[in-house]
Scaffold this motif. Sequence first.
Motif, PDB file in Angstrom:
ATOM      1  N   ALA A 158       7.159  -6.044  -2.358  1.00 61.50           N
ATOM      2  CA  ALA A 158       6.092  -6.127  -1.351  1.00 61.50           C
ATOM      3  C   ALA A 158       6.364  -7.329  -0.452  1.00 61.50           C
ATOM      4  CB  ALA A 158       4.738  -6.274  -2.039  1.00 61.50           C
ATOM      5  N   ARG A 159       5.718  -7.341   0.684  1.00 56.34           N
ATOM      6  CA  ARG A 159       5.859  -8.440   1.645  1.00 56.34           C
ATOM      7  C   ARG A 159       4.483  -8.988   1.989  1.00 56.34           C
ATOM      8  NH1 ARG A 159      11.010  -8.085   4.024  1.00 56.34           N
ATOM      9  NH2 ARG A 159      12.022  -6.092   3.693  1.00 56.34           N
ATOM     10  N   GLU A 160       4.477 -10.177   2.579  1.00 50.32           N
ATOM     11  CA  GLU A 160       3.211 -10.754   3.039  1.00 50.32           C
ATOM     12  C   GLU A 160       2.520  -9.767   3.964  1.00 50.32           C
ATOM     13  OE1 GLU A 160       3.429 -14.662   4.767  1.00 50.32           O
ATOM     14  OE2 GLU A 160       4.589 -15.437   3.080  1.00 50.32           O
ATOM     15  N   GLY A 161       1.212  -9.589   3.766  1.00 50.89           N
ATOM     16  CA  GLY A 161       0.442  -8.674   4.595  1.00 50.89           C
ATOM     17  C   GLY A 161       0.353  -7.265   4.033  1.00 50.89           C
ATOM     18  N   ASP A 162       1.205  -6.920   3.069  1.00 42.65           N
ATOM     19  CA  ASP A 162       1.155  -5.590   2.461  1.00 42.65           C
ATOM     20  C   ASP A 162      -0.066  -5.460   1.556  1.00 42.65           C
ATOM     21  OD1 ASP A 162       3.534  -5.004   3.681  1.00 42.65           O
ATOM     22  OD2 ASP A 162       4.731  -4.930   1.832  1.00 42.65           O
ATOM     23  N   THR A 163      -0.529  -4.239   1.402  1.00 41.99           N
ATOM     24  CA  THR A 163      -1.551  -3.910   0.412  1.00 41.99           C
ATOM     25  C   THR A 163      -0.904  -2.940  -0.561  1.00 41.99           C
ATOM     26  OG1 THR A 163      -3.350  -4.190   1.996  1.00 41.99           O
ATOM     27  CG2 THR A 163      -3.824  -2.897   0.029  1.00 41.99           C
ATOM     28  N   ILE A 164      -0.937  -3.294  -1.836  1.00 38.36           N
ATOM     29  CA  ILE A 164      -0.306  -2.452  -2.845  1.00 38.36           C
ATOM     30  C   ILE A 164      -1.358  -1.917  -3.803  1.00 38.36           C
ATOM     31  CG2 ILE A 164       1.927  -3.608  -2.723  1.00 38.36           C
ATOM     32  CD1 ILE A 164       1.031  -5.014  -5.392  1.00 38.36           C
ATOM     33  N   THR A 165      -1.004  -0.871  -4.515  1.00 40.67           N
ATOM     34  CA  THR A 165      -1.906  -0.254  -5.480  1.00 40.67           C
ATOM     35  C   THR A 165      -1.450  -0.633  -6.880  1.00 40.67           C
ATOM     36  OG1 THR A 165      -2.238   1.598  -3.980  1.00 40.67           O
ATOM     37  CG2 THR A 165      -2.840   1.935  -6.279  1.00 40.67           C
ATOM     38  N   LEU A 166      -2.401  -1.096  -7.683  1.00 40.93           N
ATOM     39  CA  LEU A 166      -2.131  -1.445  -9.077  1.00 40.93           C
ATOM     40  C   LEU A 166      -2.975  -0.535  -9.962  1.00 40.93           C
ATOM     41  CD1 LEU A 166      -0.987  -3.317 -11.319  1.00 40.93           C
ATOM     42  CD2 LEU A 166      -2.976  -4.784 -10.934  1.00 40.93           C
ATOM     43  N   ARG A 167      -2.310   0.218 -10.798  1.00 37.80           N
ATOM     44  CA  ARG A 167      -3.019   1.093 -11.741  1.00 37.80           C
ATOM     45  C   ARG A 167      -3.219   0.347 -13.047  1.00 37.80           C
ATOM     46  NH1 ARG A 167      -3.025   5.778  -9.200  1.00 37.80           N
ATOM     47  NH2 ARG A 167      -1.298   6.375  -7.861  1.00 37.80           N
ATOM     48  N   THR A 168      -4.474   0.244 -13.470  1.00 39.55           N
ATOM     49  CA  THR A 168      -4.822  -0.441 -14.720  1.00 39.55           C
ATOM     50  C   THR A 168      -5.673   0.486 -15.567  1.00 39.55           C
ATOM     51  OG1 THR A 168      -6.901  -1.372 -13.893  1.00 39.55           O
ATOM     52  CG2 THR A 168      -4.896  -2.656 -13.482  1.00 39.55           C
ATOM     53  N   PRO A 169      -5.860   0.157 -16.838  1.00 41.39           N
ATOM     54  CA  PRO A 169      -6.755   0.975 -17.671  1.00 41.39           C
ATOM     55  C   PRO A 169      -8.185   1.027 -17.111  1.00 41.39           C
ATOM     56  CG  PRO A 169      -5.428  -0.459 -19.051  1.00 41.39           C
ATOM     57  CD  PRO A 169      -5.172  -0.847 -17.618  1.00 41.39           C
ATOM     58  N   ALA A 170      -8.561   0.005 -16.371  1.00 37.65           N
ATOM     59  CA  ALA A 170      -9.910  -0.039 -15.788  1.00 37.65           C
ATOM     60  C   ALA A 170      -9.991   0.762 -14.489  1.00 37.65           C
ATOM     61  CB  ALA A 170     -10.315  -1.481 -15.530  1.00 37.65           C
ATOM     62  N   GLY A 171      -8.867   1.242 -14.004  1.00 38.10           N
ATOM     63  CA  GLY A 171      -8.864   2.009 -12.763  1.00 38.10           C
ATOM     64  C   GLY A 171      -7.827   1.494 -11.793  1.00 38.10           C
ATOM     65  N   ILE A 172      -7.968   1.897 -10.563  1.00 36.47           N
ATOM     66  CA  ILE A 172      -7.019   1.511  -9.523  1.00 36.47           C
ATOM     67  C   ILE A 172      -7.553   0.298  -8.774  1.00 36.47           C
ATOM     68  CG2 ILE A 172      -5.932   2.251  -7.369  1.00 36.47           C
ATOM     69  CD1 ILE A 172      -5.874   5.068  -8.502  1.00 36.47           C
ATOM     70  N   ASP A 173      -6.662  -0.675  -8.537  1.00 31.36           N
ATOM     71  CA  ASP A 173      -7.034  -1.886  -7.808  1.00 31.36           C
ATOM     72  C   ASP A 173      -6.109  -2.003  -6.597  1.00 31.36           C
ATOM     73  OD1 ASP A 173      -8.266  -4.255  -7.122  1.00 31.36           O
ATOM     74  OD2 ASP A 173      -7.631  -5.361  -8.896  1.00 31.36           O
ATOM     75  N   GLU A 174      -6.640  -2.479  -5.518  1.00 29.03           N
ATOM     76  CA  GLU A 174      -5.861  -2.727  -4.306  1.00 29.03           C
ATOM     77  C   GLU A 174      -5.609  -4.228  -4.228  1.00 29.03           C
ATOM     78  OE1 GLU A 174      -4.958  -0.377  -1.803  1.00 29.03           O
ATOM     79  OE2 GLU A 174      -5.604   1.131  -3.265  1.00 29.03           O
ATOM     80  N   LEU A 175      -4.355  -4.623  -4.066  1.00 28.16           N
ATOM     81  CA  LEU A 175      -3.997  -6.031  -3.968  1.00 28.16           C
ATOM     82  C   LEU A 175      -3.441  -6.319  -2.575  1.00 28.16           C
ATOM     83  CD1 LEU A 175      -2.082  -6.468  -7.361  1.00 28.16           C
ATOM     84  CD2 LEU A 175      -4.532  -6.666  -6.940  1.00 28.16           C
ATOM     85  N   ASP A 176      -4.031  -7.283  -1.890  1.00 23.85           N
ATOM     86  CA  ASP A 176      -3.553  -7.705  -0.582  1.00 23.85           C
ATOM     87  C   ASP A 176      -2.649  -8.920  -0.763  1.00 23.85           C
ATOM     88  OD1 ASP A 176      -5.064  -5.783   0.857  1.00 23.85           O
ATOM     89  OD2 ASP A 176      -6.834  -7.069   0.716  1.00 23.85           O
TER      90      ASP A 176
END
Length: 190
Positions: A158-176
């Motif tokens: 990933a690069r600065e400014g990207d938004t990535i998706t993280l799949r966890t047992p608690a659900g999906i999280d968006e990381l900026d």
Amino acid sequence: MSKAFTKETDNDDDDDLGPEAVPLPKGTKNYMTVQGYERLRAELAHLMTVERPEVVQVVSWAASNGDRSENGDYLYGKKRLREIDRRMRFLTKRLEQAEVVDPSLQPNRDQVFFGATVLYCDKAGEDHRVTIVGVDEAEPLQGKISWISPVARALIKAREGDTITLRTPAGIDELDIIEVSYPEPGQGTV
């Protein structure tokens, strides 16, 4: 003793893993920072030159006292020697398998790779700063995460400014991704 009664396999790695050790995924390299490698080497040297000889001396003294069946110093010392020897075998294997990476030499400093320190914001609005390090260097409470952890795998490339998706047992999280940084040449990892 007959070989039929001994445990010999080609892969006795599990015997050398302590409770804190994380096994490496099959077919992967044991990436490690320069500082992580040096820390493991120093621990191995300390066990070999200081701790083990001291315990051997105590066990030898305790053995000379006679009845070993009720001799606490002897019994504890023998147990401690086995623990030390197991840790030494583990450290030796990990150091032999180590692929030492100096993150300060990373040419693509705007992209997340091994050794990067990343500041990101989750969907709850909380900022997190993590450094991606080797499996044996990970200290999540200090912000050092293993390169095989789900967060690190999501962050890689990933690069600065990207938004990535993280799949966890608690659900999906968006990381900026807010910031990506590497140590300056000659400084190594935090």
